[in-house]
Structures are given as structure tokens and as C-alpha cells.
Design a protein around this motif. Structure first.
Motif, mmCIF file in Angstrom:
data_model
loop_
_atom_site.group_PDB
_atom_site.id
_atom_site.type_symbol
_atom_site.label_atom_id
_atom_site.label_comp_id
_atom_site.label_asym_id
_atom_site.label_seq_id
_atom_site.Cartn_x
_atom_site.Cartn_y
_atom_site.Cartn_z
ATOM 1 N N ASP A 40 0.841 -1.197 0.000
ATOM 2 C CA ASP A 40 0.000 0.000 0.000
ATOM 3 C C ASP A 40 0.880 1.252 0.000
ATOM 4 O OD1 ASP A 40 -2.270 -1.649 0.201
ATOM 5 O OD2 ASP A 40 -2.139 -1.657 2.395
ATOM 6 N N ASP A 41 0.238 2.405 -0.191
ATOM 7 C CA ASP A 41 0.957 3.681 -0.224
ATOM 8 C C ASP A 41 1.174 4.182 1.199
ATOM 9 O OD1 ASP A 41 2.168 5.996 -1.114
ATOM 10 O OD2 ASP A 41 0.272 7.052 -1.444
ATOM 11 N N VAL A 42 2.067 3.505 1.929
ATOM 12 C CA VAL A 42 2.345 3.876 3.324
ATOM 13 C C VAL A 42 3.736 4.470 3.488
ATOM 14 C CG1 VAL A 42 0.718 2.237 4.342
ATOM 15 C CG2 VAL A 42 3.076 1.511 3.857
ATOM 16 N N ALA A 43 4.543 4.485 2.427
ATOM 17 C CA ALA A 43 5.890 5.036 2.523
ATOM 18 C C ALA A 43 5.816 6.552 2.686
ATOM 19 C CB ALA A 43 6.701 4.688 1.281
ATOM 20 N N VAL A 44 6.485 7.078 3.701
ATOM 21 C CA VAL A 44 6.528 8.529 3.908
ATOM 22 C C VAL A 44 7.932 9.083 3.654
ATOM 23 C CG1 VAL A 44 4.565 8.660 5.472
ATOM 24 C CG2 VAL A 44 6.844 8.182 6.411
ATOM 25 N N ILE A 45 8.949 8.241 3.794
ATOM 26 C CA ILE A 45 10.337 8.627 3.543
ATOM 27 C C ILE A 45 10.975 7.557 2.657
ATOM 28 C CG2 ILE A 45 12.579 9.172 4.557
ATOM 29 C CD1 ILE A 45 10.423 11.159 5.370
ATOM 30 N N GLU A 46 11.760 8.016 1.673
ATOM 31 C CA GLU A 46 12.497 7.091 0.817
ATOM 32 C C GLU A 46 13.992 7.365 0.902
ATOM 33 O OE1 GLU A 46 9.313 6.160 -2.762
ATOM 34 O OE2 GLU A 46 10.764 7.792 -3.049
ATOM 35 N N SER A 47 14.770 6.325 0.600
ATOM 36 C CA SER A 47 16.200 6.481 0.430
ATOM 37 C C SER A 47 16.565 5.801 -0.885
ATOM 38 C CB SER A 47 16.958 5.878 1.619
ATOM 39 O OG SER A 47 18.327 6.248 1.582
ATOM 40 N N ALA A 48 17.847 5.730 -1.217
ATOM 41 C CA ALA A 48 18.255 5.114 -2.476
ATOM 42 C C ALA A 48 19.564 4.363 -2.304
ATOM 43 C CB ALA A 48 18.404 6.171 -3.561
ATOM 44 N N TYR A 49 19.586 3.099 -2.817
ATOM 45 C CA TYR A 49 20.816 2.293 -2.771
ATOM 46 C C TYR A 49 20.704 1.141 -3.763
ATOM 47 C CZ TYR A 49 24.921 -0.074 -0.913
ATOM 48 O OH TYR A 49 26.156 -0.659 -0.771
ATOM 49 N N PRO A 50 20.978 1.287 -5.021
ATOM 50 C CA PRO A 50 21.090 2.543 -5.756
ATOM 51 C C PRO A 50 19.717 3.058 -6.187
ATOM 52 C CG PRO A 50 21.520 0.725 -7.231
ATOM 53 C CD PRO A 50 21.263 0.120 -5.869
ATOM 54 N N TYR A 51 18.695 2.163 -6.125
ATOM 55 C CA TYR A 51 17.332 2.541 -6.509
ATOM 56 C C TYR A 51 16.571 3.038 -5.282
ATOM 57 C CZ TYR A 51 16.494 -2.198 -4.722
ATOM 58 O OH TYR A 51 16.456 -3.329 -3.933
ATOM 59 N N ARG A 52 15.481 3.742 -5.528
ATOM 60 C CA ARG A 52 14.663 4.249 -4.422
ATOM 61 C C ARG A 52 13.959 3.089 -3.714
ATOM 62 N NH1 ARG A 52 12.927 9.832 -3.634
ATOM 63 N NH2 ARG A 52 14.460 11.097 -4.730
ATOM 64 N N PHE A 53 13.931 3.156 -2.391
ATOM 65 C CA PHE A 53 13.174 2.176 -1.608
ATOM 66 C C PHE A 53 12.536 2.889 -0.419
ATOM 67 C CE2 PHE A 53 17.457 2.167 0.206
ATOM 68 C CZ PHE A 53 17.227 2.172 1.568
ATOM 69 N N ALA A 54 11.492 2.292 0.127
ATOM 70 C CA ALA A 54 10.796 2.853 1.284
ATOM 71 C C ALA A 54 11.701 2.735 2.511
ATOM 72 C CB ALA A 54 9.478 2.128 1.519
ATOM 73 N N ALA A 55 12.049 3.884 3.102
ATOM 74 C CA ALA A 55 12.908 3.881 4.287
ATOM 75 C C ALA A 55 12.118 4.099 5.566
ATOM 76 C CB ALA A 55 13.983 4.955 4.156
ATOM 77 N N ALA A 56 10.912 4.664 5.446
ATOM 78 C CA ALA A 56 10.024 4.824 6.602
ATOM 79 C C ALA A 56 8.593 4.733 6.120
ATOM 80 C CB ALA A 56 10.263 6.156 7.309
ATOM 81 N N VAL A 57 7.780 4.054 6.899
ATOM 82 C CA VAL A 57 6.358 3.897 6.582
ATOM 83 C C VAL A 57 5.530 4.370 7.766
ATOM 84 C CG1 VAL A 57 6.721 1.986 4.958
ATOM 85 C CG2 VAL A 57 6.377 1.490 7.385
ATOM 86 N N ALA A 58 4.312 4.794 7.484
ATOM 87 C CA ALA A 58 3.461 5.289 8.564
ATOM 88 C C ALA A 58 1.996 5.101 8.194
ATOM 89 C CB ALA A 58 3.733 6.764 8.833
ATOM 90 N N ARG A 59 1.200 4.854 9.227
ATOM 91 C CA ARG A 59 -0.258 4.794 9.084
ATOM 92 C C ARG A 59 -0.870 5.035 10.454
ATOM 93 N NH1 ARG A 59 -1.476 -0.544 7.671
ATOM 94 N NH2 ARG A 59 -1.885 -0.940 9.879
ATOM 95 N N ASP A 60 -1.765 6.023 10.512
ATOM 96 C CA ASP A 60 -2.468 6.330 11.762
ATOM 97 C C ASP A 60 -1.465 6.552 12.903
ATOM 98 O OD1 ASP A 60 -4.853 6.033 10.323
ATOM 99 O OD2 ASP A 60 -4.944 3.890 10.785
ATOM 100 N N ASN A 61 -1.459 5.671 13.890
ATOM 101 C CA ASN A 61 -0.624 5.833 15.093
ATOM 102 C C ASN A 61 0.746 5.179 14.995
ATOM 103 O OD1 ASN A 61 -2.348 3.368 15.160
ATOM 104 N ND2 ASN A 61 -1.081 2.884 16.935
ATOM 105 N N ILE A 62 1.083 4.640 13.817
ATOM 106 C CA ILE A 62 2.322 3.860 13.668
ATOM 107 C C ILE A 62 3.303 4.575 12.753
ATOM 108 C CG2 ILE A 62 3.317 1.647 12.984
ATOM 109 C CD1 ILE A 62 0.525 0.436 13.265
ATOM 110 N N PHE A 63 4.567 4.617 13.187
ATOM 111 C CA PHE A 63 5.665 5.091 12.350
ATOM 112 C C PHE A 63 6.785 4.065 12.474
ATOM 113 C CE2 PHE A 63 9.491 7.374 11.242
ATOM 114 C CZ PHE A 63 9.102 8.296 10.279
ATOM 115 N N ALA A 64 7.337 3.640 11.346
ATOM 116 C CA ALA A 64 8.383 2.617 11.374
ATOM 117 C C ALA A 64 9.477 2.988 10.388
ATOM 118 C CB ALA A 64 7.799 1.250 11.025
ATOM 119 N N ILE A 65 10.731 2.847 10.821
ATOM 120 C CA ILE A 65 11.861 3.306 10.013
ATOM 121 C C ILE A 65 12.945 2.235 9.937
ATOM 122 C CG2 ILE A 65 13.062 4.423 11.955
ATOM 123 C CD1 ILE A 65 13.597 6.776 9.938
ATOM 124 N N GLN A 66 13.561 2.114 8.749
ATOM 125 C CA GLN A 66 14.560 1.074 8.521
ATOM 126 C C GLN A 66 15.911 1.385 9.161
ATOM 127 O OE1 GLN A 66 14.653 -2.180 6.751
ATOM 128 N NE2 GLN A 66 16.375 -1.958 8.142
#
Length: 214
Positions: free
Chosen positions: A164-190
Motif C-alpha cells: 500500500d501507499d504507506v511510505a513517507v520517507i524514501e532512500s536510495a541504494y542505488p534505486y529508491r526504496f521505502a525507508a520509513a512507513v506510517a499509518r495512523d498511530n504507527i511510524f516505522a523506520i529502517q
């Protein structure tokens, strides 16, 4: 005074996370590293870190008796997943492979060897280890005061592949990937905010101040 529980299920450098939260809380919150489900249940906010191999982390979580309380907390209160603790929130990981908690739809995938080439044709190493830029995809309260392109510290061989579209922050190595996701009360970061200097401490302080609303 609010209570912040840091879940100790026997995996990772949990004391560095605890010390970082104690620093940013500065007496405004009671921060406790705990393996007691009752303490997690009584907390106002929950931090779910982790480090190591996904199969081991999932086994330790189940054996500790904390799995049910972690899932309950993720549905009810401000909840912050870090590194493998963030990966465990997805349905499945290619590492193992391992079935995990299913809070987010999607899986955790390995960096594919055939894509690990930079713009100059150099082969990139896995694990991905070091400082990487973070790009804002969707604004979030936990990213307040952190500029687009700020660098955070990573150590990982796998990354989120949300369904789903839950990625709020991306990084790149070498392509873009989801580095942080969030929904409602949850925030999770790699990455490891507790090892990311000023920007990482800002993120943790934002969680201390957060009411759990996006």
C-alpha cells in the motif's frame, strides 16, 4: 508523566535506543526498557526496536510472550518501529523466509545482486552500511524539523516493499526504496535514528511529543 515502553525481546542493541530516548525526553517522560507485557500494556507509547536475523527476532518475540501485546499496542497507541522491529510489522520477509506480524501489507525483500550497481558501474556492497540521504515522500509530524535530504545511518541487507501507499520517507541504494512507513498511530523506520546524530535525536524527540495522529 507519560510512559514510553521500549520492548526488550532479546534482540539488538536496545540500550543505545533507551539512552537516546532518555536524552531527548529530558525528564518529560518515563522511559523504560522492558520485557514485561504488563509494562508494555500500561505504557502511553511503545517503541519496538530490533537488530539481527529476522527468523531469530520473530522466534524471540514469540517465545518472550510479547507478540500479542506488541500487536495490541500497534493498534491502540503511538508506536515506533526501528530497524528489524520495523521489518517485523510487515506480512513476510524473504530472510528465512519468515512470516511476521502483518500490521502492514507487503513484505521485506533482499537487495537484489543484479541491481547493486551505481551510476559509474561500480558494484555496491550488501549489507548496505553507512550514511544515506532521506527524501520526504509524504509529510509526517515525526519528520518536523528534519530537512529533505538529511542523512541517517543504515545497516541492512533487506528493505520494505509495501503493498500500500504507506511510505513517507524514501532512500536510495542505488534505486529508491521505502525507508520509513506510517499509518495512523504507527511510524516505522529502517535506519538507526539512535545512531544518526542530531537528525536522529530530532526524530526521537518528535515521537516523544507526538499524539499519534498523522
Amino acid at each position: 508523566m507519560q510512559k514510553i515502553a521500549i520492548v526488550d525481546y532479546g534482540m539488538g542493541n536496545l540500550h543505545s535506543v533507551t539512552k537516546a530516548f532518555e536524552l531527548v525526553a529530558d525528564g518529560r517522560a518515563q522511559v523504560e526498557l522492558t520485557a514485561d507485557p504488563a509494562v508494555v500494556a500500561a505504557a502511553d507509547k511503545v517503541v519496538f526496536p530490533g537488530q539481527g536475523a529476522m527468523p531469530d527476532c520473530m522466534r524471540h518475540l514469540e517465545e518472550s510472550g510479547l507478540k500479542a501485546e506488541v500487536l495490541k499496542a500497534a493498534g491502540e497507541k503511538p508506536f515506533f518501529g526501528i530497524c528489524v522491529g520495523a521489518q517485523l510489522l510487515f506480512e513476510r520477509s524473504e530472510e528465512g523466509p519468515t512470516d511476521s506480524l502483518g500490521v502492514f501489507k507487503g513484505q521485506v525483500v533482499r537487495f537484489p545482486p543484479d541491481r547493486m550497481i551505481d551510476a559509474d558501474g561500480n558494484k555496491l556492497k550488501v549489507p548496505h552500511m553507512g550514511w544515506n540521504e532521506m527524501f520526504i515522500k509524504h509529510a509526517h509530524p515525526l519528520w518536523a524539523g528534519i530537512p529533505d535530504g538529511e542523512r541517517f545511518y543504515f545497516v541492512h541487507s533487506y528493505h520494505f516493499a509495501p503493498a500500500d501507499d504507506v511510505a513517507v520517507i524514501e532512500s536510495a541504494y542505488p534505486y529508491r526504496f521505502a525507508a520509513a512507513v506510517a499509518r495512523d498511530n504507527i511510524f516505522a523506520i529502517q535506519c538507526h535514528p539512535e545512531k544518526s546524530h542530531r537528525a536522529g535525536l530530532q526524530l526521537l524527540q518528535n515521537f516523544v511529543n507526538w499524539d499519534g495522529k498523522a
